[in-house]
Design a protein around this motif. Structure first.
Motif, PDB file in Angstrom:
ATOM      1  N   LEU A  25       0.823  -1.210   0.000  1.00 41.66           N
ATOM      2  CA  LEU A  25       0.000   0.000   0.000  1.00 41.66           C
ATOM      3  C   LEU A  25       0.855   1.258   0.000  1.00 41.66           C
ATOM      4  O   LEU A  25       0.556   2.225  -0.717  1.00 41.66           O
ATOM      5  CB  LEU A  25      -0.937  -0.012   1.204  1.00 41.66           C
ATOM      6  N   PHE A  26       1.910   1.264   0.791  1.00 42.43           N
ATOM      7  CA  PHE A  26       2.811   2.414   0.794  1.00 42.43           C
ATOM      8  C   PHE A  26       3.490   2.566  -0.565  1.00 42.43           C
ATOM      9  O   PHE A  26       3.669   3.684  -1.065  1.00 42.43           O
ATOM     10  CB  PHE A  26       3.865   2.270   1.897  1.00 42.43           C
ATOM     11  N   LEU A  27       3.886   1.447  -1.164  1.00 38.17           N
ATOM     12  CA  LEU A  27       4.528   1.504  -2.474  1.00 38.17           C
ATOM     13  C   LEU A  27       3.567   2.050  -3.522  1.00 38.17           C
ATOM     14  O   LEU A  27       3.957   2.867  -4.375  1.00 38.17           O
ATOM     15  CB  LEU A  27       5.010   0.105  -2.865  1.00 38.17           C
ATOM     16  N   LEU A  28       2.308   1.610  -3.487  1.00 36.23           N
ATOM     17  CA  LEU A  28       1.321   2.120  -4.432  1.00 36.23           C
ATOM     18  C   LEU A  28       1.110   3.619  -4.259  1.00 36.23           C
ATOM     19  O   LEU A  28       0.946   4.354  -5.243  1.00 36.23           O
ATOM     20  CB  LEU A  28      -0.010   1.383  -4.247  1.00 36.23           C
ATOM     21  N   ARG A  70      -8.075   8.478  -8.121  1.00 30.49           N
ATOM     22  CA  ARG A  70      -8.344   9.217  -6.891  1.00 30.49           C
ATOM     23  C   ARG A  70      -8.049   8.365  -5.652  1.00 30.49           C
ATOM     24  O   ARG A  70      -7.586   8.878  -4.630  1.00 30.49           O
ATOM     25  CB  ARG A  70      -9.792   9.708  -6.881  1.00 30.49           C
ATOM     26  N   LEU A  71      -8.313   7.059  -5.729  1.00 23.10           N
ATOM     27  CA  LEU A  71      -7.967   6.184  -4.612  1.00 23.10           C
ATOM     28  C   LEU A  71      -6.459   6.120  -4.407  1.00 23.10           C
ATOM     29  O   LEU A  71      -5.973   6.156  -3.270  1.00 23.10           O
ATOM     30  CB  LEU A  71      -8.523   4.779  -4.857  1.00 23.10           C
ATOM     31  N   LEU A  72      -5.716   6.013  -5.491  1.00 19.44           N
ATOM     32  CA  LEU A  72      -4.259   5.929  -5.383  1.00 19.44           C
ATOM     33  C   LEU A  72      -3.670   7.211  -4.824  1.00 19.44           C
ATOM     34  O   LEU A  72      -2.811   7.182  -3.935  1.00 19.44           O
ATOM     35  CB  LEU A  72      -3.659   5.617  -6.756  1.00 19.44           C
ATOM     36  N   TYR A  73      -4.118   8.340  -5.332  1.00 17.60           N
ATOM     37  CA  TYR A  73      -3.619   9.614  -4.819  1.00 17.60           C
ATOM     38  C   TYR A  73      -4.119   9.864  -3.390  1.00 17.60           C
ATOM     39  O   TYR A  73      -3.416  10.494  -2.588  1.00 17.60           O
ATOM     40  CB  TYR A  73      -4.040  10.755  -5.731  1.00 17.60           C
ATOM     41  N   GLY A  74      -5.320   9.390  -3.087  1.00 20.37           N
ATOM     42  CA  GLY A  74      -5.836   9.544  -1.731  1.00 20.37           C
ATOM     43  C   GLY A  74      -5.019   8.778  -0.707  1.00 20.37           C
ATOM     44  O   GLY A  74      -4.914   9.204   0.451  1.00 20.37           O
ATOM     45  N   SER A  75      -4.428   7.662  -1.122  1.00 19.11           N
ATOM     46  CA  SER A  75      -3.585   6.899  -0.197  1.00 19.11           C
ATOM     47  C   SER A  75      -2.351   7.690   0.206  1.00 19.11           C
ATOM     48  O   SER A  75      -1.837   7.527   1.319  1.00 19.11           O
ATOM     49  CB  SER A  75      -3.178   5.570  -0.836  1.00 19.11           C
ATOM     50  N   ARG A  76      -1.874   8.567  -0.666  1.00 17.49           N
ATOM     51  CA  ARG A  76      -0.709   9.394  -0.326  1.00 17.49           C
ATOM     52  C   ARG A  76      -1.052  10.336   0.813  1.00 17.49           C
ATOM     53  O   ARG A  76      -0.246  10.560   1.724  1.00 17.49           O
ATOM     54  CB  ARG A  76      -0.253  10.194  -1.541  1.00 17.49           C
ATOM     55  N   ILE A  77      -2.254  10.899   0.764  1.00 19.85           N
ATOM     56  CA  ILE A  77      -2.678  11.817   1.821  1.00 19.85           C
ATOM     57  C   ILE A  77      -2.920  11.067   3.119  1.00 19.85           C
ATOM     58  O   ILE A  77      -2.413  11.443   4.188  1.00 19.85           O
ATOM     59  CB  ILE A  77      -3.938  12.578   1.385  1.00 19.85           C
ATOM     60  N   SER A  78      -3.696   9.989   3.056  1.00 16.88           N
ATOM     61  CA  SER A  78      -4.071   9.272   4.268  1.00 16.88           C
ATOM     62  C   SER A  78      -2.863   8.639   4.948  1.00 16.88           C
ATOM     63  O   SER A  78      -2.652   8.811   6.155  1.00 16.88           O
ATOM     64  CB  SER A  78      -5.120   8.206   3.937  1.00 16.88           C
ATOM     65  N   LEU A  79      -2.068   7.894   4.199  1.00 16.84           N
ATOM     66  CA  LEU A  79      -0.910   7.223   4.792  1.00 16.84           C
ATOM     67  C   LEU A  79       0.204   8.205   5.130  1.00 16.84           C
ATOM     68  O   LEU A  79       0.802   8.136   6.203  1.00 16.84           O
ATOM     69  CB  LEU A  79      -0.389   6.155   3.832  1.00 16.84           C
ATOM     70  N   GLY A  80       0.476   9.117   4.207  1.00 16.54           N
ATOM     71  CA  GLY A  80       1.588  10.039   4.408  1.00 16.54           C
ATOM     72  C   GLY A  80       1.378  10.970   5.581  1.00 16.54           C
ATOM     73  O   GLY A  80       2.232  11.067   6.484  1.00 16.54           O
ATOM     74  N   PHE A  81       0.240  11.641   5.619  1.00 16.30           N
ATOM     75  CA  PHE A  81       0.025  12.630   6.665  1.00 16.30           C
ATOM     76  C   PHE A  81      -0.339  11.984   7.997  1.00 16.30           C
ATOM     77  O   PHE A  81      -0.066  12.570   9.050  1.00 16.30           O
ATOM     78  CB  PHE A  81      -1.032  13.630   6.223  1.00 16.30           C
ATOM     79  N   ALA A  82      -0.936  10.804   7.981  1.00 17.88           N
ATOM     80  CA  ALA A  82      -1.142  10.079   9.236  1.00 17.88           C
ATOM     81  C   ALA A  82       0.202   9.720   9.862  1.00 17.88           C
ATOM     82  O   ALA A  82       0.366   9.809  11.089  1.00 17.88           O
ATOM     83  CB  ALA A  82      -1.974   8.825   8.990  1.00 17.88           C
TER      84      ALA A  82
END
Length: 283
Positions: A25-28, A70-82
């Motif tokens: 998930l982080f890699l994606l 949008r799901l892929l880019y959304g993972s950057r926000i959710s995982l990164g900023f969390a």
């Protein structure tokens, strides 16, 4: 003994599986700009609410934007900023909690009374209040969550330091002439690393849910930025005709939070760390 070995092997296997899932998930999320099939904020009303196809594997939303992108880019926000929120809160709590527990006295009393006042309220309520004062937006959400969450880490580290302060190896370090900061750095902090690892896996999942909740309420990430909570908010108007608009981001949140929590439980068994409940009375 055999039962404990089996439990240890089971926890290691579970932790390994969860670590692999999270690594993927982080890699994606990191590779999102290269693997996303479309621009996540590009609007094309002629293609709105399209069914899955080769060009749009998960279809499009009400504005014709690619759901997969949008799901892929959304993972950057959710995982990164969390992760940013957790690391920032943890470092502040580590420094203040360790210093407070080791020094004691009036400093410890003031800090602990302040933390008890903060913990008297549910954390999400305080975050909502601070975001209401600061205004909606990602920087404000990060600042508000860090301001609230460091208190819980500080109290946990203070408790561990108080239990370590009377140990023989700490007394030996004092007798040998080591300074306070040397004792904290060389003896205190290394002994609290296993609980830090366990807490990290548990709390990042909660941070992801808090970010999504604030975005769902319109106080977090602002449109058109792709974020899972805001995607659920936008899709709620189409829950009858196109429920997948809410299902896709909801499933992503569910998968990641469950994976983090299962990993945390497995690591707590592996390290022999008891999971601590106390944040909002539910953790």
């Amino acid at each position: 003994m055999i039962a404990s070995i089996r439990t240890g092997l089971k926890s290691q296997k579970t932790a390994a599986i969860c670590a692999v899932v999270l690594a993927i998930l982080f890699l994606l999320s990191i590779l999102a700009p290269w693997i996303a099939p479309h621009d996540p904020i590009h609007v094309n009303l002629a293609l709105k609410l399209q069914s899955p196809s080769w060009d749009y594997p998960l279809g499009t939303d009400h504005l014709g934007r690619c759901n997969l992108s949008r799901l892929l880019y959304g993972s950057r926000i959710s995982l990164g900023f969390a992760s940013v929120i957790f690391i920032s809160s943890l470092l502040i709590g580590l420094v203040i909690g360790t210093f407070s527990g080791y020094r004691g006295g009036i400093t410890d009393q003031v800090l602990m009374r302040f933390s008890e006042g903060v913990m008297a309220f549910p954390s999400l309520v305080l975050v909502l209040g601070l975001v209401g004062i600061f205004g909606p937006g990602l920087p404000q959400v990060i600042l508000a969550m860090v301001m609230v969450q460091w208190v819980y880490y500080a109290r946990m580290f203070r408790g561990m330091v108080l239990s370590l302060r009377e140990k023989n190896f700490i007394a030996a370090a004092r007798i040998s002439g080591s300074s306070q900061w040397t004792i904290i750095r060389r003896h205190m902090i290394p002994n609290v690393l296993p609980p830090i690892v366990v807490m990290g896996t548990l709390e990042i999942g909660w941070a992801i849910m808090d970010i999504a909740a604030l975005s769902f309420l319109g106080l977090g990430i602002q449109p058109p930025s792709p974020e899972w909570g805001s995607m659920i908010h936008e899709g709620k108007s189409y829950i009858r005709s196109n429920p997948e608009l809410m299902l896709y981001p909801g499933m992503m949140i569910l998968i990641i939070v469950m994976t983090f929590n299962i990993l945390g439980e497995a690591l707590s068994e592996h390290f022999g760390v008891q999971r601590r409940y106390g944040k909002d009375g539910a953790r």
